[in-house]
Design a protein around this motif. Structure first.
Motif, PDB file in Angstrom:
ATOM      1  N   THR A   1       0.818  -1.222   0.000  1.00 54.08           N
ATOM      2  CA  THR A   1       0.000   0.000   0.000  1.00 54.08           C
ATOM      3  C   THR A   1       0.848   1.266   0.000  1.00 54.08           C
ATOM      4  O   THR A   1       0.351   2.328  -0.370  1.00 54.08           O
ATOM      5  CB  THR A   1      -0.948   0.044   1.218  1.00 54.08           C
ATOM      6  OG1 THR A   1      -0.185   0.177   2.413  1.00 54.08           O
ATOM      7  CG2 THR A   1      -1.841  -1.180   1.275  1.00 54.08           C
ATOM      8  N   MET A   2       2.083   1.160   0.421  1.00 52.69           N
ATOM      9  CA  MET A   2       2.930   2.344   0.539  1.00 52.69           C
ATOM     10  C   MET A   2       3.257   2.982  -0.814  1.00 52.69           C
ATOM     11  O   MET A   2       3.624   4.143  -0.871  1.00 52.69           O
ATOM     12  CB  MET A   2       4.216   2.021   1.301  1.00 52.69           C
ATOM     13  CG  MET A   2       3.969   1.584   2.752  1.00 52.69           C
ATOM     14  SD  MET A   2       2.833   2.628   3.691  1.00 52.69           S
ATOM     15  CE  MET A   2       3.777   4.127   3.822  1.00 52.69           C
TER      16      MET A   2
ATOM     17  N   LYS B   1      12.576  11.477  14.122  1.00 51.32           N
ATOM     18  CA  LYS B   1      13.823  11.113  13.423  1.00 51.32           C
ATOM     19  C   LYS B   1      13.768   9.686  12.900  1.00 51.32           C
ATOM     20  O   LYS B   1      14.204   9.415  11.770  1.00 51.32           O
ATOM     21  CB  LYS B   1      15.035  11.289  14.342  1.00 51.32           C
ATOM     22  CG  LYS B   1      15.313  12.733  14.668  1.00 51.32           C
ATOM     23  CD  LYS B   1      15.576  13.542  13.416  1.00 51.32           C
ATOM     24  CE  LYS B   1      15.699  15.015  13.733  1.00 51.32           C
ATOM     25  NZ  LYS B   1      15.559  15.839  12.553  1.00 51.32           N
ATOM     26  N   VAL B   2      13.232   8.764  13.707  1.00 49.17           N
ATOM     27  CA  VAL B   2      13.105   7.370  13.244  1.00 49.17           C
ATOM     28  C   VAL B   2      12.223   7.323  11.999  1.00 49.17           C
ATOM     29  O   VAL B   2      12.534   6.624  11.031  1.00 49.17           O
ATOM     30  CB  VAL B   2      12.559   6.463  14.372  1.00 49.17           C
ATOM     31  CG1 VAL B   2      12.114   5.116  13.832  1.00 49.17           C
ATOM     32  CG2 VAL B   2      13.606   6.276  15.463  1.00 49.17           C
ATOM     33  N   ALA B   3      11.128   8.082  12.002  1.00 50.75           N
ATOM     34  CA  ALA B   3      10.234   8.113  10.846  1.00 50.75           C
ATOM     35  C   ALA B   3      10.954   8.671   9.617  1.00 50.75           C
ATOM     36  O   ALA B   3      10.821   8.137   8.516  1.00 50.75           O
ATOM     37  CB  ALA B   3       8.995   8.943  11.163  1.00 50.75           C
TER      38      ALA B   3
ATOM     39  N   GLY C   1      11.826   6.856   6.030  1.00 49.43           N
ATOM     40  CA  GLY C   1      11.501   7.400   4.718  1.00 49.43           C
ATOM     41  C   GLY C   1      12.599   7.179   3.691  1.00 49.43           C
ATOM     42  O   GLY C   1      12.324   7.029   2.507  1.00 49.43           O
ATOM     43  N   PHE C   2      13.839   7.131   4.151  1.00 50.53           N
ATOM     44  CA  PHE C   2      14.957   6.865   3.233  1.00 50.53           C
ATOM     45  C   PHE C   2      14.923   5.429   2.727  1.00 50.53           C
ATOM     46  O   PHE C   2      15.503   5.118   1.695  1.00 50.53           O
ATOM     47  CB  PHE C   2      16.305   7.140   3.907  1.00 50.53           C
ATOM     48  CG  PHE C   2      16.543   8.593   4.191  1.00 50.53           C
ATOM     49  CD1 PHE C   2      16.571   9.527   3.171  1.00 50.53           C
ATOM     50  CD2 PHE C   2      16.736   9.029   5.485  1.00 50.53           C
ATOM     51  CE1 PHE C   2      16.795  10.861   3.424  1.00 50.53           C
ATOM     52  CE2 PHE C   2      16.954  10.370   5.760  1.00 50.53           C
ATOM     53  CZ  PHE C   2      16.983  11.291   4.729  1.00 50.53           C
ATOM     54  N   MET C   3      14.256   4.548   3.456  1.00 53.72           N
ATOM     55  CA  MET C   3      14.223   3.132   3.085  1.00 53.72           C
ATOM     56  C   MET C   3      13.025   2.786   2.203  1.00 53.72           C
ATOM     57  O   MET C   3      12.953   1.687   1.678  1.00 53.72           O
ATOM     58  CB  MET C   3      14.223   2.255   4.342  1.00 53.72           C
ATOM     59  CG  MET C   3      15.488   2.400   5.154  1.00 53.72           C
ATOM     60  SD  MET C   3      15.554   1.302   6.569  1.00 53.72           S
ATOM     61  CE  MET C   3      14.409   2.095   7.687  1.00 53.72           C
ATOM     62  N   ILE C   4      12.079   3.705   2.065  1.00 52.95           N
ATOM     63  CA  ILE C   4      10.896   3.455   1.251  1.00 52.95           C
ATOM     64  C   ILE C   4      10.996   4.337   0.007  1.00 52.95           C
ATOM     65  O   ILE C   4      10.837   5.559   0.097  1.00 52.95           O
ATOM     66  CB  ILE C   4       9.598   3.753   2.031  1.00 52.95           C
ATOM     67  CG1 ILE C   4       9.542   2.897   3.309  1.00 52.95           C
ATOM     68  CG2 ILE C   4       8.381   3.496   1.146  1.00 52.95           C
ATOM     69  CD1 ILE C   4       8.397   3.252   4.235  1.00 52.95           C
ATOM     70  N   PRO C   5      11.283   3.742  -1.139  1.00 50.11           N
ATOM     71  CA  PRO C   5      11.458   4.530  -2.358  1.00 50.11           C
ATOM     72  C   PRO C   5      10.244   5.401  -2.665  1.00 50.11           C
ATOM     73  O   PRO C   5       9.103   4.952  -2.606  1.00 50.11           O
ATOM     74  CB  PRO C   5      11.645   3.468  -3.449  1.00 50.11           C
ATOM     75  CG  PRO C   5      12.064   2.232  -2.720  1.00 50.11           C
ATOM     76  CD  PRO C   5      11.425   2.310  -1.369  1.00 50.11           C
ATOM     77  N   GLY C   6      10.510   6.679  -2.943  1.00 50.16           N
ATOM     78  CA  GLY C   6       9.464   7.597  -3.344  1.00 50.16           C
ATOM     79  C   GLY C   6       8.639   8.196  -2.219  1.00 50.16           C
ATOM     80  O   GLY C   6       7.730   8.973  -2.475  1.00 50.16           O
ATOM     81  N   LEU C   7       8.927   7.835  -0.966  1.00 50.33           N
ATOM     82  CA  LEU C   7       8.157   8.369   0.162  1.00 50.33           C
ATOM     83  C   LEU C   7       9.017   9.350   0.938  1.00 50.33           C
ATOM     84  O   LEU C   7      10.086   9.005   1.425  1.00 50.33           O
ATOM     85  CB  LEU C   7       7.690   7.241   1.088  1.00 50.33           C
ATOM     86  CG  LEU C   7       6.876   7.678   2.318  1.00 50.33           C
ATOM     87  CD1 LEU C   7       5.607   8.422   1.904  1.00 50.33           C
ATOM     88  CD2 LEU C   7       6.531   6.458   3.171  1.00 50.33           C
ATOM     89  N   ASP C   8       8.540  10.582   1.035  1.00 51.14           N
ATOM     90  CA  ASP C   8       9.223  11.638   1.768  1.00 51.14           C
ATOM     91  C   ASP C   8       8.528  11.783   3.116  1.00 51.14           C
ATOM     92  O   ASP C   8       7.327  12.067   3.170  1.00 51.14           O
ATOM     93  CB  ASP C   8       9.144  12.936   0.965  1.00 51.14           C
ATOM     94  CG  ASP C   8      10.042  14.032   1.504  1.00 51.14           C
ATOM     95  OD1 ASP C   8      10.859  13.776   2.408  1.00 51.14           O
ATOM     96  OD2 ASP C   8       9.911  15.172   1.010  1.00 51.14           O
TER      97      ASP C   8
END
Length: 133
Positions: free
Chosen positions: A82-83, A100-102, A106-113
């Protein structure tokens, strides 16, 4: 109630967490999440990737129960699928480490800022997401 999930429009979801998530809460939350994301696609079958937004409020954080975490892990492939619809996620929390964890996630989920905000910055978060009141 430990969470509230709403969908103010077809391209935006808001999730508010209050305290500890139980196993039943996690199951219900994931079911509601799947329904909300499915309704985005049903409303617009040509839903483009990464045009939806998520406003995630963490009012008080407590580690979910072990069984809740296991329920989430079982459904992780379905959740990750769904992401692809989300391009931006604002995380509102008093706890800087959660922000910060969030953002790192975000760096690990392509296209999600993903960007963190303090509770008094909710208006700024909505502006950043492009969903002003």
């Amino acid at each position: 109630m430990t969470y509230i999930l709403t969908q103010p429009n077809n391209n935006h979801i808001e999730l508010t967490i209050n305290g500890k998530i139980s196993s039943d809460d996690m199951n219900n939350l994931l079911d509601e999440w799947m329904q909300a994301t499915a309704s985005m696609v049903q409303a617009n079958p040509n839903t483009e990737r990464q045009n939806a937004t998520l406003l995630y409020r963490i009012n008080s954080f407590a580690m979910p129960s072990f069984s809740a975490l296991m329920n989430e892990m079982k459904r992780m492939p379905e959740l990750w699928a769904t992401m692809k619809y989300f391009g931006k996620m604002a995380v509102i929390s008093e706890q800087q480490w959660l922000q910060k964890v969030a953002e790192i996630e975000g760096f690990m989920i392509p296209g999600l800022d993903i960007k963190g905000f303090n509770p008094d910055e909710e208006s700024a978060a909505k502006i950043w997401l492009g969903i002003q009141d």
